[in-house]
Enzyme design. Structure first.
Site, PDB file in Angstrom:
ATOM      1  N   TRP A   1      36.186   7.132  33.884  1.00 28.68           N
ATOM      2  CA  TRP A   1      34.765   6.987  33.571  1.00 28.68           C
ATOM      3  C   TRP A   1      34.462   5.580  33.062  1.00 28.68           C
ATOM      4  CZ3 TRP A   1      31.632   5.478  29.626  1.00 28.68           C
ATOM      5  CH2 TRP A   1      30.273   5.786  29.750  1.00 28.68           C
TER       6      TRP A   1
ATOM      7  N   TYR B   1      32.253   2.724  34.907  1.00 26.92           N
ATOM      8  CA  TYR B   1      31.053   2.252  34.219  1.00 26.92           C
ATOM      9  C   TYR B   1      31.075   0.721  34.114  1.00 26.92           C
ATOM     10  CZ  TYR B   1      27.292   1.925  30.783  1.00 26.92           C
ATOM     11  OH  TYR B   1      26.127   1.603  30.138  1.00 26.92           O
TER      12      TYR B   1
ATOM     13  N   ASP C   1      31.611  12.065  34.818  1.00 30.78           N
ATOM     14  CA  ASP C   1      30.409  12.061  33.991  1.00 30.78           C
ATOM     15  C   ASP C   1      29.797  13.468  33.898  1.00 30.78           C
ATOM     16  OD1 ASP C   1      28.298  10.076  32.785  1.00 30.78           O
ATOM     17  OD2 ASP C   1      27.181  11.569  33.921  1.00 30.78           O
TER      18      ASP C   1
END
Length: 514
Positions: free
Chosen positions: A426, A430, A446
């Site tokens: 994640w 990101y 997510d």
């Protein structure tokens, strides 16, 4: 009417229709070269339409200039947004263009560029010629000259400083190159402009519509770090380093509805201008082609109404890769408000303080990796585990284990980051979304995505979500932004959101124990 052989992205009939209607949606996607005048124009050029027999279409400015055309003085091709399709993703040409945008060919030979993208020099040159209609050095040269043309036209910078800002080592070389390419000397093009206030440099940053600048400001407002940046209903401002020569900038909408953002710069050396413009074009996603993205994503029934509702939603990036990485780590599994609080403390405690009155509401630079590599971060309230991850990443950036090089392929970038303790998929995705502006980064872990993509109240697994998103490639990051925005459940008016809602933007927390 002809179409350049290297330009196959658009049908010539589409180009002709866009030219006749002066359609701004095609700005920067092709250029119109007029044989009788040897000038090339943007699709929305206000000049009288030439006869079709005198027209050749080119897919980019470098190809037109390689064929001997010079830019129009009326529609100003230097203001056209870039063709993001060529600069996004993992293909060799896209990665090479990112390096050219960073000025690599100004200091290193073509062989070094080819090596960075894993190709031979001859192969890279052939790829550029086949796909763009111009060699890499031609793309680099056009980029420098068009930026110089913008500075000559929009600012009162001395011509010597224009030469330095656009990457020329000497005024003599700049004058000769400009005269040869555009058949006029820089001094003949130069015209003084009114600067909005003393010490302020103003530039236009063009985009192709639609562009939802209000939504971009909403996203940045909820994450703005007091003292480092500020966001109001009209624009975004921040301080920029280095600490030895700090400056600050503000980005707002260009007046009168022009398809451009207004960049105001204070205290910035001319040699930094091109890098600043490139950073901001990535940060505000100004080179995206919203119609191409929508065409690819609209096949999905879940995304189709979102794209129709917000056709101008872009991918918000960040000013600095290391800063985004710190925000992502501190924001793991916490609300945006908590992440903002802790990251603001980090900036105040470990960032370089600027002189009092340096800029309105701006007084700290964001900390450097050197400042955080051995810092005691528990004193700002971080847990020991989170503090260890921050220090680990700072050291990894310093020793080169991870970086923010835009030419890295996504899998390589993700693999390097997840190899660090405390960094999971994640966080890595990101960072790829917001530090690189990578269009295909996809945080499948997510929680918000897993719950919001299905419409029956169920929650998808990361594996199922990844499988579903294969059809979204290579624009998965844009699908993420659409779903995140929709998950807020706030109906935004056309001008601005109610003040009571402005700070209720939520960064989705990742799943698992990253």
């Amino acid at each position: 009417m002809e179409i350049n052989g290297a330009f196959t992205a658009l049908d010539p009939r589409v180009c002709e229709q866009a030219r006749l209607s002066r359609d701004a949606r095609f700005d920067g996607l092709f250029f119109i070269a007029v044989k009788s005048t040897r000038i090339y124009c943007r699709p929305m050029c206000p000049a009288p339409s030439p006869k079709p027999v005198n027209i050749t279409y080119y897919g980019n400015a470098a190809a037109a200039e390689a064929a001997g055309y010079r830019p129009c003085l009326r529609c100003r091709p230097e203001l056209a947004p870039g063709d993001g399709a060529w600069r996004r993703g993992d293909e060799a040409v896209a990665r090479a263009l990112k390096l050219i945008d960073q000025g690599m060919l100004a200091e290193q030979p073509l062989s070094a560029l080819a090596e960075r993208v894993g190709l031979g020099e001859r192969q890279l040159r052939r790829l550029f010629t086949d796909r763009l209609g111009a060699a890499p050095i031609g793309v680099h040269g056009t980029r420098r000259l068009l930026f110089a043309k913008q500075l000559l036209t929009e600012t009162s910078l001395p011509i010597t400083e224009v030469a330095l800002a656009s990457g020329f080592g000497s005024l003599r070389r700049f004058n000769a190159t400009f005269l040869e390419a555009y058949r006029m000397a820089p001094r003949d093009l130069r015209r003084q402009t009114v600067i909005s206030q003393e010490g302020t440099l103003v530039l236009r940053l063009g985009y192709r519509p639609p562009y939802d600048f209000v939504a971009m400001l909403d996203f940045l407002r909820g994450r703005a770090l007091p003292g480092v940046e500020s966001v109001d209903e009209h624009g975004y401002a921040r301080v920029i380093g280095p600490a030895s020569a700090p400056g600050w900038l503000r980005v707002s909408a260009w007046p009168n509805g022009e398809h451009a953002l207004k960049l105001e710069l204070h205290g910035v050396a001319p040699t930094r201008l091109l890098d600043i413009v490139n950073r901001l074009r990535r940060m505000f996603d100004l080179d995206a082609d919203p119609h191409a993205i929508a065409a690819a994503l609209s096949h999905d029934a879940r995304l189709r109404p979102l794209l129709k509702k917000r056709p101008g939603l872009r991918l918000p990036s960040g000013w600095d890769g290391f800063e985004i990485a710190m925000r992502a780590i501190i924001g793991q599994q916490v609300s945006v408000a908590a992440a903002r609080t802790f990251t603001a403390r980090l900036a105040q405690e470990f960032g370089e303080a600027l002189p009092e009155g340096f800029a309105p509401g701006l007084h700290h630079l964001f900390p450097t990796p050197e400042a955080l590599a051995d810092a005691d971060l528990t004193r700002i309230g971080l847990t020991r585990t989170r503090a260890d991850t921050v220090r680990t990443v700072a050291r990894a950036v310093l020793d080169g284990r991870v970086d923010f090089r835009g030419e890295r392929m996504l899998d390589d970038f993700i693999g390097r980051w997840v190899a660090l303790p405390g960094i999971g998929p994640w966080t890595a995705n990101y960072i790829a979304m917001r530090a690189l502006g990578h269009p295909d980064a996809f945080p499948a872990d997510d929680l918000v995505l897993q719950k919001a993509v299905p419409t029956d109240g169920s929650r998808m697994t990361a594996k199922a979500l990844t499988a579903r998103a294969q059809a979204w490639r290579p624009w998965r990051a844009y699908a993420v932004i659409q779903v995140w925005k929709d998950s807020m459940g706030v109906a935004k008016p056309p001008i601005e959101e109610p003040k009571s809602l402005r700070n209720k933007v939520v960064i989705p927390a990742k799943a698992g124990t990253q």
